[in-house]
Enzyme design. Structure first.
Site, PDB file in Angstrom:
ATOM      1  N   LYS A  29      54.281  86.350  24.662  1.00  0.00           N
ATOM      2  CA  LYS A  29      53.316  87.557  25.883  1.00  0.00           C
ATOM      3  C   LYS A  29      53.203  88.640  25.722  1.00  0.00           C
ATOM      4  CE  LYS A  29      52.746  84.191  29.580  1.00  0.00           C
ATOM      5  NZ  LYS A  29      50.891  83.368  28.721  1.00  0.00           N
ATOM      6  N   GLU A  88      52.699  75.553  27.544  1.00  0.00           N
ATOM      7  CA  GLU A  88      54.464  75.129  27.504  1.00  0.00           C
ATOM      8  C   GLU A  88      54.206  74.436  28.780  1.00  0.00           C
ATOM      9  OE1 GLU A  88      53.719  78.050  28.258  1.00  0.00           O
ATOM     10  OE2 GLU A  88      54.367  77.561  30.829  1.00  0.00           O
ATOM     11  N   ASP A 130      55.557  81.526  36.922  1.00  0.00           N
ATOM     12  CA  ASP A 130      55.078  79.798  36.522  1.00  0.00           C
ATOM     13  C   ASP A 130      55.533  78.646  37.037  1.00  0.00           C
ATOM     14  OD1 ASP A 130      53.335  79.590  35.173  1.00  0.00           O
ATOM     15  OD2 ASP A 130      54.787  79.446  32.991  1.00  0.00           O
ATOM     16  N   ARG A 181      51.466  72.005  29.818  1.00  0.00           N
ATOM     17  CA  ARG A 181      50.567  71.578  29.906  1.00  0.00           C
ATOM     18  C   ARG A 181      51.967  69.908  28.825  1.00  0.00           C
ATOM     19  NH1 ARG A 181      46.093  73.717  26.645  1.00  0.00           N
ATOM     20  NH2 ARG A 181      46.343  75.024  27.809  1.00  0.00           N
ATOM     21  N   LYS A 183      54.332  71.612  37.888  1.00  0.00           N
ATOM     22  CA  LYS A 183      55.305  72.271  37.197  1.00  0.00           C
ATOM     23  C   LYS A 183      56.189  73.446  37.849  1.00  0.00           C
ATOM     24  CE  LYS A 183      53.903  76.342  33.555  1.00  0.00           C
ATOM     25  NZ  LYS A 183      52.653  76.979  32.227  1.00  0.00           N
ATOM     26  N   ASP A 190      57.988  82.567  31.769  1.00  0.00           N
ATOM     27  CA  ASP A 190      57.345  81.576  30.366  1.00  0.00           C
ATOM     28  C   ASP A 190      57.263  83.484  29.580  1.00  0.00           C
ATOM     29  OD1 ASP A 190      55.778  80.932  29.031  1.00  0.00           O
ATOM     30  OD2 ASP A 190      53.545  80.898  30.271  1.00  0.00           O
ATOM     31  N   ASP A 235      52.888  78.597  23.750  1.00  0.00           N
ATOM     32  CA  ASP A 235      52.573  79.508  25.394  1.00  0.00           C
ATOM     33  C   ASP A 235      52.031  78.686  26.030  1.00  0.00           C
ATOM     34  OD1 ASP A 235      52.586  81.406  27.490  1.00  0.00           O
ATOM     35  OD2 ASP A 235      51.571  82.828  26.454  1.00  0.00           O
TER      36      ASP A 235
HETATM   37  N1  BES Z   1      51.597  80.082  32.255  1.00  0.00           N
HETATM   38  C1  BES Z   1      50.757  81.058  31.404  1.00  0.00           C
HETATM   39  C2  BES Z   1      49.654  81.042  32.187  1.00  0.00           C
HETATM   40  C3  BES Z   1      49.781  81.445  33.335  1.00  0.00           C
HETATM   41  C4  BES Z   1      48.712  83.203  32.692  1.00  0.00           C
HETATM   42  C5  BES Z   1      49.681  82.029  34.873  1.00  0.00           C
HETATM   43  C6  BES Z   1      48.418  83.742  33.930  1.00  0.00           C
HETATM   44  C7  BES Z   1      49.124  83.176  35.364  1.00  0.00           C
HETATM   45  C8  BES Z   1      49.075  84.122  34.941  1.00  0.00           C
HETATM   46  C9  BES Z   1      50.424  79.540  30.255  1.00  0.00           C
HETATM   47  O1  BES Z   1      51.542  78.913  29.953  1.00  0.00           O
HETATM   48  C10 BES Z   1      50.016  79.942  29.104  1.00  0.00           C
HETATM   49  O2  BES Z   1      50.218  80.637  28.555  1.00  0.00           O
HETATM   50  N2  BES Z   1      48.472  79.415  29.457  1.00  0.00           N
HETATM   51  C11 BES Z   1      47.953  79.930  27.668  1.00  0.00           C
HETATM   52  C12 BES Z   1      47.208  78.600  26.766  1.00  0.00           C
HETATM   53  C13 BES Z   1      47.152  79.303  25.579  1.00  0.00           C
HETATM   54  C14 BES Z   1      47.610  79.351  24.821  1.00  0.00           C
HETATM   55  C15 BES Z   1      46.104  77.586  24.883  1.00  0.00           C
HETATM   56  C16 BES Z   1      47.031  81.040  28.755  1.00  0.00           C
HETATM   57  O3  BES Z   1      46.228  81.058  28.972  1.00  0.00           O
HETATM   58  O4  BES Z   1      46.681  81.627  27.675  1.00  0.00           O
HETATM   59 ZN    ZN Z   2      53.167  78.853  31.596  1.00  0.00          ZN
HETATM   60 ZN    ZN Z   3      52.351  79.610  28.638  1.00  0.00          ZN
END
Ligand code: BES
Ligand code: ZN
Ligand code: ZN
Length: 476
Positions: A259, A330, A269, A332, A247, A252, A328
């Site tokens: 966020k 994104e 990210d 996947r 990735k 992000d 968020d």
């Molecule tokens: N990049 C984030 C995941 C992340 C969170 C990495 C904290 C490092 C530290 C990812 O893109 C994300 O935002 N995931 C969401 C998914 C959810 C909306 C299903 C998450 O984990 O909240």
């Molecule tokens: Zn992310």
């Molecule tokens: Zn995200």
């Protein structure tokens, strides 16, 4: 710099000499006699402890550094590597490490093994991110290794395994205003030139042509083009490729599901992308016998008048349609197109690595990488490699019950997120939908350990380069 010392050089040097000393070990009487006093009781022999003794002109070098090795029977490679990390972080002057003294008559602790761990640990633990500092201080501390055997190759192996990790750390620590998708692509291209790899970079026009609609959907809110970065290394004839898919989300902000934190830390990210580039560099430096492809989908996830929104439906490269339920989620979306691309390019095994879910970070913290797989044999092979590199992974489940939740869209084949629990497994199950029949797959969620807010055992705070060495080790 690391070199192998000769006895002659040591005698003439002004270096400190590091003496590894086990818990129940006596200090050589000749040394004590020459020092003129019994230092035995002063020496802390606990694993990782350091006792620095001034030689006051009794030897040709100014200091002896006694390095605690703890109990011989209890010493593990991980314990030793971490202890070396704390030793080398504290080193203020050039030193000679006495490998033959640390060696043990058991697997994993030959002089060669010790030399490898020492060389690798030295480079990893003295790493600093200096790219954004006007005053770049060069590390002038050097290390020499003293040994019975010729350990030149082991020193080289340590360098081959650590320098690329530091390159990956550099990429990840670079802020997102400087580390854009274009910069990541330029870096991959420079890697390709150095190591003679095949390199293809797809920009928005080509991504539209091939219909990589999920990656392009995430890219809509960014002023910068998306890039799909592809490197190929052919070290084993026409064996099918293993793909390392990382990735490469350079920032992000969450998109319209913005966020709440403002996205602090989200320059990291793209660590998955940086880390597969690191693994590829190790593979190429060591000229390993394997065919490996790296695929890094790269873009930012921002907001703008053109950004994608919740309720939008994206058509992925595979043809599967995806209802965006959370902008968020994104990672996947960009990864599913990259996985499809890798399989279209002939990959029969796929490892993807991503800072994918906060849920994985909550479950495992910074201690383990979350691992998911559709194939027990591939899983075991990978665990063996990770164990050899002392990187911890923990397998978590995928399941039809999670897949069912992902298929509950009324307008598309899949949703990209499901509110509620089991976030890490749901993220993995989404990606698995794009892994075709007969392809072996591992997903590594590094949300918790891609970067550390405090110092790491063999590095400073910031990007860790986690899994770089394990991914390369798989092909040894
Ligand atoms: N990049 C984030 C995941 C992340 C969170 C990495 C904290 C490092 C530290 C990812 O893109 C994300 O935002 N995931 C969401 C998914 C959810 C909306 C299903 C998450 O984990 O909240
Ligand atoms: Zn992310
Ligand atoms: Zn995200």
């Amino acid at each position: 710099m690391i070199t192998q010392a000769t006895i002659h050089k040591v005698k003439e040097s002004k270096y400190s000499v590091i003496f590894p000393v086990y818990e129940k070990e006596d200090i050589c009487p000749n040394v004590l006699e020459r020092l003129g006093y019994d230092v035995s009781s002063l020496i802390d022999r606990k694993l990782g402890a350091i006792t620095k003794i001034a030689t006051l002109g009794k030897f040709d070098f100014p200091y002896m550094i006694f390095f605690g090795m703890g109990e011989e029977e209890k010493l593990t490679t991980k314990g030793f590597r971490d202890a070396l990390g704390s030793l080398f972080k504290q080193l203020k002057e050039t030193a000679v490490f006495n490998c033959k003294h640390a060696a043990l008559k058991r697997d994993g602790f030959s002089e060669q093994d010790i030399a490898y761990y020492v060389s690798e640990s030295f480079i990893l633990s003295r790493y600093q991110f200096t790219k954004c500092n006007a005053e770049k201080k060069k590390d002038t501390v050097e290390l020499q290794l003293l040994s019975h055997d010729d350990v030149t190759e082991a020193i080289q192996k340590g360098m081959d395994y650590s320098i690329p990790v530091n390159h990956a750390r550099d990429l990840s620590n670079t802020p997102s205003n400087l580390m854009t998708p274009q910069h990541l692509a330029d870096y991959a291209e420079s890697l390709a030139n150095t190591y003679n790899l095949e390199c293809t970079i797809l920009g928005n026009a080509q991504l539209e042509e091939i219909k990589a609609g999920a990656l392009l959907g995430v890219n809509q809110g960014s002023a910068l083009e998306a890039k799909l970065i592809v490197l190929k290394y052919r070290g084993n004839g026409d064996e099918p490729f293993t793909a390392l898919v990382g990735k490469g989300l350079t920032y992000d902000a969450g998109g319209y599901n913005l966020k709440s934190s403002g996205g602090k830390g989200m320059k990291y990210d793209m660590c998955g992308g940086a880390n597969v580039l690191g693994a590829m560099e190790i593979i190429a430096r060591r000229k390993l016998k394997a065919n490996v492809m790296v695929v890094v989908p790269s873009t930012e996830n921002l907001i703008s008048g053109e950004a994608y929104k919740a309720d939008d439906v994206l058509v992925s490269l595979s043809g599967k349609t995806i209802e965006v339920t959370n902008t968020d989620a994104e990672g996947r979306l960009i990864l599913c197109d990259a996985i499809t691309y890798a399989i279209q390019q002939g990959a029969k095994k796929v490892i993807d690595i991503a800072t994918l879910t906060g849920a994985c970070m909550t479950a495992l913290g910074g201690v383990f990488t979350g691992l998911f797989s559709n194939h027990d044999g591939f899983y075991e092979e990978f665990m063996k490699a990770a164990t050899m590199q002392d990187e911890k992974c923990w397998r978590l489940p995928t399941d039809e019950a999670y897949v069912k939740l992902l298929k509950e869209s009324s307008v598309a084949d899949l949703v990209n997120s499901v509110a509620g629990s089991a976030g890490a497994s749901i993220g993995a199950c989404f990606l698995e939908q794009f892994v075709e029949e007969g392809v072996e797959w591992i997903h590594l969620d590094i949300a918790g350990n891609a970067d550390f807010k405090t110092e790491q055992p063999r590095g400073p705070k910031g990007a860790t380069g986690v899994m770089v060495r394990s991914m390369a080790q798989l092909f040894e």
